[in-house]
Design a protein around this motif. Sequence first.
Motif, short mmCIF file in Angstrom:
data_model
loop_
_atom_site.label_atom_id
_atom_site.label_comp_id
_atom_site.label_asym_id
_atom_site.label_seq_id
_atom_site.Cartn_x
_atom_site.Cartn_y
_atom_site.Cartn_z
N THR A 147 -0.72 7.93 3.35
CA THR A 147 -0.57 7.16 2.10
C THR A 147 0.50 7.75 1.20
O THR A 147 1.38 7.04 0.71
N MET A 148 0.41 9.06 0.95
CA MET A 148 1.38 9.66 0.04
C MET A 148 2.80 9.62 0.60
O MET A 148 3.74 9.30 -0.14
N PRO A 149 3.03 9.91 1.92
CA PRO A 149 4.40 9.73 2.45
C PRO A 149 4.91 8.30 2.31
O PRO A 149 6.09 8.08 2.01
N ALA A 150 4.01 7.32 2.48
CA ALA A 150 4.44 5.93 2.31
C ALA A 150 4.82 5.66 0.87
O ALA A 150 5.81 4.96 0.59
N ALA A 151 4.06 6.24 -0.07
CA ALA A 151 4.39 6.04 -1.48
C ALA A 151 5.72 6.69 -1.83
O ALA A 151 6.53 6.12 -2.58
N LYS A 152 5.98 7.87 -1.29
CA LYS A 152 7.26 8.54 -1.56
C LYS A 152 8.43 7.78 -0.96
O LYS A 152 9.51 7.69 -1.56
N ALA A 153 8.21 7.22 0.23
CA ALA A 153 9.27 6.41 0.84
C ALA A 153 9.55 5.17 -0.01
O ALA A 153 10.71 4.75 -0.16
N ALA B 242 -1.60 2.83 3.12
CA ALA B 242 -0.25 3.18 3.57
C ALA B 242 0.42 1.99 4.24
O ALA B 242 1.62 1.73 4.01
N ALA B 243 -0.33 1.25 5.03
CA ALA B 243 0.25 0.08 5.69
C ALA B 243 0.66 -0.97 4.66
O ALA B 243 1.70 -1.63 4.80
N GLY B 244 -0.14 -1.13 3.62
CA GLY B 244 0.22 -2.10 2.59
C GLY B 244 1.47 -1.70 1.84
O GLY B 244 2.34 -2.54 1.56
N ILE B 245 1.60 -0.40 1.51
CA ILE B 245 2.80 0.07 0.79
C ILE B 245 4.04 -0.07 1.67
O ILE B 245 5.11 -0.50 1.22
N ASP B 246 3.89 0.29 2.95
CA ASP B 246 5.04 0.15 3.87
C ASP B 246 5.46 -1.30 4.01
O ASP B 246 6.66 -1.62 4.03
N ALA B 247 4.49 -2.20 4.14
CA ALA B 247 4.82 -3.62 4.28
C ALA B 247 5.53 -4.15 3.04
O ALA B 247 6.50 -4.92 3.15
N ARG C 79 -6.02 -5.06 4.69
CA ARG C 79 -7.45 -4.74 4.86
C ARG C 79 -7.68 -4.41 6.32
O ARG C 79 -6.81 -4.65 7.17
N GLY C 80 -8.87 -3.89 6.64
CA GLY C 80 -9.15 -3.51 8.02
C GLY C 80 -8.28 -2.33 8.42
O GLY C 80 -8.40 -1.25 7.84
N ASP C 81 -7.36 -2.56 9.36
CA ASP C 81 -6.49 -1.47 9.79
C ASP C 81 -5.02 -1.84 9.74
O ASP C 81 -4.19 -1.15 10.32
N SER C 82 -4.66 -2.93 9.05
CA SER C 82 -3.25 -3.33 9.02
C SER C 82 -2.96 -4.16 7.78
O SER C 82 -3.87 -4.58 7.06
N ALA C 83 -1.67 -4.39 7.60
CA ALA C 83 -1.20 -5.27 6.53
C ALA C 83 -0.54 -6.50 7.14
O ALA C 83 0.05 -6.43 8.22
N GLU C 84 -0.62 -7.60 6.44
CA GLU C 84 -0.09 -8.86 6.97
C GLU C 84 0.63 -9.62 5.86
O GLU C 84 0.14 -9.71 4.73
N VAL C 85 1.81 -10.15 6.19
CA VAL C 85 2.54 -11.00 5.24
C VAL C 85 1.94 -12.41 5.34
O VAL C 85 2.25 -13.17 6.26
N LEU C 86 1.07 -12.73 4.42
CA LEU C 86 0.44 -14.05 4.45
C LEU C 86 1.37 -15.14 3.96
O LEU C 86 1.26 -16.29 4.38
#
Length: 551
Positions: free
Chosen positions: A494-500, A457-462, A424-431
């Motif tokens: 977002t889409m490049p992260a999904a493809k990765a 995208a940050a969530g998918i990458d994380a 959320r916000g501008d990043s993803a975090e491993v809680l």
Amino acid sequence: MDPFGDALLAVRLLKRDPAGLGGMILRGAGPGRDAVLAELGPMRRLPVGIDDEALIGGRDLAATLAGQGGTVRPGLLAQADGGLLLVSMAERMSDAVAARIASVMDIGEVVIERDGAGARHPARFGLVLLDDGQGKERVPDRLAERLAFRFDLSDVRLMEQAPVTPALSRGTASSSNIAPVSGTPGQARGDGIRALASVSLALGIDSVRAPVMASRVASGLAELENRAEPNEADIATAACLVLAHRATRMPSAAEDDAPPPPPSSSDGESQIGDTLDDVVLEAVTAALPPDVLAAIAAGAGRCTSNSSGGGERRKSPMRGRPLGARAGLPRGGARLALIDTLRAAAPWQKLRGADLASGDRIAIRRDDLRIKRFETRADATTIFAVDASGSAAAARLGEAKGAVELLLAEAYVKRTEVALISFRGDSAEVLLPPTRSLTRARRSLADLPGGGGTPLAAGIDAARLLGEAVRGKGRTPFVVLLSDGRGNVGAEATMPAAKAFGASGLGAVFVDISNRPRSEGAELAAAMRARYLPLPRADAVGLRDAVKAAQ
């Protein structure tokens, strides 16, 4: 429905024709199943972890070393010829063992061609599989298909059971008052087979074995009452016993898809056949087991998977479920299979000059060495990536939290690990890093805040990075992404992260939790090579069930 009475009736039939009917699956431990097993009588037991030598047979090592030539000892399947084999915890049977048993059941004999020995032994037997699986665990499909009967006796209480009628415990009427289907024996048998085949088609059963076994059951029911031909009630009862638990759709759905019926014929045979079809179909529809109805309602058909949500299976030279032996050197941690090595060397002792009768040592060469093989199952890690942005929170973040907590509880019971990522916000975090601590996981969920933008995208990458790290440790990751699929922070990535993510080969399911799913979610799931589950109205339990089905 009376599963206990039906099971006792099936016991009588199975004792008359164990090889022809294949056997039965008994699910649900308890007094009901114990009573059915008592009716079956003494049976040989087949361990689920049995090796090939004990199952199929092979060279008799003691006789061979004693100079008695190439004596071949039959395995358990040949020893059970004409009888029944009992398999406890059949849901744990490996695919390899199930395949060997199924092959022998198909040809009715065991063919031994190994270690320079060759022999054939008759092996016509039936199986009694005890199914104690949890969740999606089931006995191997290739065996379940070859067994005529399946009964769930979990809810049977013997004190509540009325005296059981020996035959035809269900049906449309008393058998003594029903005439054969048609006037001649040949027509009666033909009409019955046609009715069973028609009902199988209407129920979505794609195996020809099912109507064939139902036909044998109908004939067996007639023989139990000293009649030469099965009548209408026999055929209806046979269909209930053999076809009902195999149904994958409701008959009404089948009729909707079927082509229009042909014009009515003046031939009386056609009218008799249609009437019998209707009677049998009505009886089977009324006898559909509750679990089959639930599976049909969920759109999954008959549940046949033996998956338990665990990790992938891997070969191991040192530990795990035994898989027999193979030629090889005992090095790098591989363990010597002493008996198999001796068995490989025994036929060649005379050629090698060893006189075992006078006490010479056994001459073993490099090619005789055998090493043990094992199969292990990697531990599983479920990674939840939860969209905690404002748009998702407004939709159904509460239900998503509830579903995650339910899945976390089950993951703890199965001793699998879980991890939680929030974006959320501008990043993803491993809680929550991968853990088996349910208390810690629940605390992380309780503290899960909502609101802000959607950095999808940050969530998918994380999720991808954490999944790859888990896989690098020898575990099997599975990612559950809960989002509405509408990223608004770094949307171009977002889409490049999904493809990765898709290129990484990680298993995943994309759960679209928005009130009105749109095409963005499906496109992202396709790019991620993940299963897409739009669940606009499901509650926490519905979300949990959907994710379990996809995993």
